[in-house]
Design an enzyme around this catalytic site. Structure first.
Site, PDB file in Angstrom:
ATOM      1  N   SER A 246      11.218  -1.210  -6.024  1.00  0.00           N
ATOM      2  CA  SER A 246      12.479  -0.597  -5.621  1.00  0.00           C
ATOM      3  C   SER A 246      12.883   0.508  -6.595  1.00  0.00           C
ATOM      4  O   SER A 246      12.330   0.635  -7.695  1.00  0.00           O
ATOM      5  CB  SER A 246      13.583  -1.658  -5.576  1.00  0.00           C
ATOM      6  OG  SER A 246      13.846  -2.133  -6.897  1.00  0.00           O
ATOM      7  N   GLY A 250      12.139   0.921 -10.610  1.00  0.00           N
ATOM      8  CA  GLY A 250      11.590   2.153 -11.158  1.00  0.00           C
ATOM      9  C   GLY A 250      12.437   2.737 -12.268  1.00  0.00           C
ATOM     10  O   GLY A 250      11.907   3.281 -13.255  1.00  0.00           O
ATOM     11  N   GLU A 267       6.204   4.606  -7.518  1.00  0.00           N
ATOM     12  CA  GLU A 267       6.269   4.626  -6.057  1.00  0.00           C
ATOM     13  C   GLU A 267       7.408   3.701  -5.642  1.00  0.00           C
ATOM     14  O   GLU A 267       7.253   2.480  -5.607  1.00  0.00           O
ATOM     15  CB  GLU A 267       4.936   4.160  -5.456  1.00  0.00           C
ATOM     16  CG  GLU A 267       3.759   5.066  -5.769  1.00  0.00           C
ATOM     17  CD  GLU A 267       3.838   6.426  -5.099  1.00  0.00           C
ATOM     18  OE1 GLU A 267       4.755   6.652  -4.283  1.00  0.00           O
ATOM     19  OE2 GLU A 267       2.982   7.270  -5.398  1.00  0.00           O
ATOM     20  N   CYS A 301       6.854   1.086   2.682  1.00  0.00           N
ATOM     21  CA  CYS A 301       7.634   2.108   1.970  1.00  0.00           C
ATOM     22  C   CYS A 301       7.925   3.286   2.890  1.00  0.00           C
ATOM     23  O   CYS A 301       8.936   3.971   2.739  1.00  0.00           O
ATOM     24  CB  CYS A 301       6.870   2.599   0.743  1.00  0.00           C
ATOM     25  SG  CYS A 301       6.455   1.323  -0.447  1.00  0.00           S
TER      26      CYS A 301
END
Length: 517
Positions: A246, A250, A267, A301
């Site tokens: 998430s 990150g 990512e 994603c």
């Protein structure tokens, strides 16, 4: 009905009742760490247990990785590529079995489980070719009899932290490129999908053994965050951290790794939109978008979260999407039964987040057009199945600005020029994937222009999900800015070096500086 023999899948992949969670390649290590269980979201049943790593195990793996790097970096890149080629062949052999285990442990339908393994195979193929194209640049020196050039050198230890939604493919994206680059990898898989990681490590073990790959090149460490968490991120011995998670995860990763000036590939979250202009091919747009919204039960994603529709076609598109969802209504169930198109969410927490989003969009003034409920009854006993939701909303709603990792999509109406739709699309914190459906060349070109989509992925006449491995994968803004998989993503796994060679007998200085002794 199921056609997969689960017991045979486990036997073929070497999955046991209690599995070791630490490996340095072909070798496995018993540990004194906690024993944790993996449960299937399909029916809630236990699939197996894993003996987790201790801090001592982590230190042992890091030490082995450091020693292995000294050897691996000296092996010619095409020879490293040969190992990756054979890994791809091993994955081909076990594609169905590993795909089935992905489905069992994560919950995506079997077609998608096999598709994930195919991604692993594809990136191996890509990396094999790339191993012969780790090219630098020859430049022109201003000094006589000097050669100026750039080259790429192996980076070191690469940490890979993967998420449950693509439990094995993202490891392959990173490890295949890192391996041909001369790096060694340390894989920490999601605690929700440890068995797929163990199976993958077992699949590649014979290849590593047969090619005398040093122990410590391909490492797997299954551990709780108290053992392998912030300390992993802060570890200066790990040159690069590739983390999928998430935006909040990150931000934490970026802060800790950034403090030591380490490298990251992040990512993170996506809030992906499809624009349908007045010039869209509506049947094609609807078919593509529905896969983007409900595929993997909305847990990609790149899943489509928003559909931005021109007012002149809004009613038609809305009705067609609702009609398409009604066809899916009876195709939600056991993802190993290929008559179903949508499986479960990963766990009850994801179900709660889904229900919260449904309630929140209504509180903010939106209207639920379809679905939104938790499914009960025969086949849904795990409590992880939901009816995908369609809701009319405004882009400024708080819940629309967030990513809900579940099958809920927001229909948003726009008026006027395509630039108005692009402005709506870009007006969220995230920037992963985007798409436009139009047969108008001007609209399509504006979308992929500098004034168009601000996302890392911008598609024309196809949806937001299902990216090929040949292109670099990643996004902008709160999505993290990282790139992995294809194109020139290999460069992030290497250190860039500028070199000048003086093959003359004089010592001229740059910029014409004189320094005579």
């Amino acid at each position: 009905m199921r056609t997969i023999n689960i017991e045979q899948v486990f036997a073929d992949l070497g999955i046991e009742k209690i599995n070791l969670g630490v490996s340095t390649g072909a070798e496995w290590f018993d540990t004194n760490g906690a024993i944790t269980s993996s449960h299937s979201p399909i029916d809630g049943l236990e699939l197996g247990q894993v003996k987790n790593a201790t801090l001592d195990d982590y230190e042992m793996v890091i030490a082995k990785a450091q020693e292995a790097f000294k050897q691996w970096r000296l092996i010619p890149a095409p020879m490293r590529g040969e190992v990756v080629r054979q890994i791809g062949l091993a994955l081909r052999k076990y594609k169905d079995q590993l795909g089935a285990l992905v489905t069992l442990e994560m919950g995506k339908i079997f077609q998608e489980g096999k598709g994930e393994v195919q991604e692993m195979i594809d990136i191996c193929d890509f990396a094999v070719g790339q191993a012969r194209l780790i090219n630098g640049v020859s430049l022109q020196s201003e000094r006589p009899e000097h050669r100026l050039f750039e080259q790429y050198q192996p980076l070191g230890l690469v940490g890979i932290v993967t998420s449950y939604n693509f439990p094995v493919a993202v490891w392959a994206w990173n490890s295949a490129l890192a391996a041909i680059a001369g790096d060694v990898v340390i894989w920490k898989p999601s605690s929700k999908t440890p068995l797929t990681a163990i199976a993958t490590q077992r699949i590649i073990a014979d290849v590593l053994r047969e090619n005398n790959v040093p122990e410590g090149v391909f490492n797997l460490v299954i551990a709780k965050s108290s053992v392998m968490g912030d300390n992993f991120l802060a570890d200066r011995r790990v040159a690069l951290l590739s983390v999928t998670g998430s935006t909040a995860v990150g931000q934490r990763v970026g802060g800790i790794v950034g403090k030591r000036l380490g490298k990251t590939i992040l990512e993170l979250g996506g809030n992906n939109a499809v624009i349908m202009t007045a010039n869209a091919n509506i049947p094609m747009a609807v078919t593509s978008t529905v896969f983007g919204t409900v595929g993997t039960a909305g847990q990609r994603c790149t899943s489509t979260r928003r559909i931005i529709i021109h007012e002149s076609i809004y009613d038609e598109v809305r009705d067609k999407i609702v009609a398409a969802y009604k066809k899916i209504e009876n195709k939600i169930g056991d993802p190993l039964d290929e008559s179903y198109l949508v499986g479960p969410l990963i766990d009850h927490n994801s179900v709660a987040l889904f229900r919260n989003a449904v309630e929140q969009v209504e509180k903010e003034g939106g209207k639920v057009l379809f679905g939104g409920q938790v499914l009960t009854g025969k086949g849904y006993e795990s409590g992880n199945y939901v009816m995908p939701c369609i809701a009319e909303a405004e882009n400024h709603y708080h819940i629309v600005q967030e990513e809900t990792f579940a099958p809920i999509v927001y229909l948003i109406k726009y008026r006027g020029d395509v630039m108005n739709a692009i402005a709506i699309q870009n007006d969220v914190p995230q920037g992963l994937s985007s798409a436009i459906f139009t047969d108008n060349v001007r609209e399509a070109e504006l979308f992929v222009s500098a004034a168009g989509s601000d996302c890392g992925i911008a598609n024309v006449n196809l949806g937001t999900s299902g990216a090929e491995i040949g292109g670099a994968f990643g996004g902008e803004k709160d999505t993290g800015g990282g790139r992995e998989s294809g194109s020139d993503s290999w460069k992030v796994y290497m250190r860039r070096q500028t070199s000048t060679v003086n093959y003359g007998t004089a010592l001229p200085l740059a910029q014409g500086i004189k320094f005579d002794l």
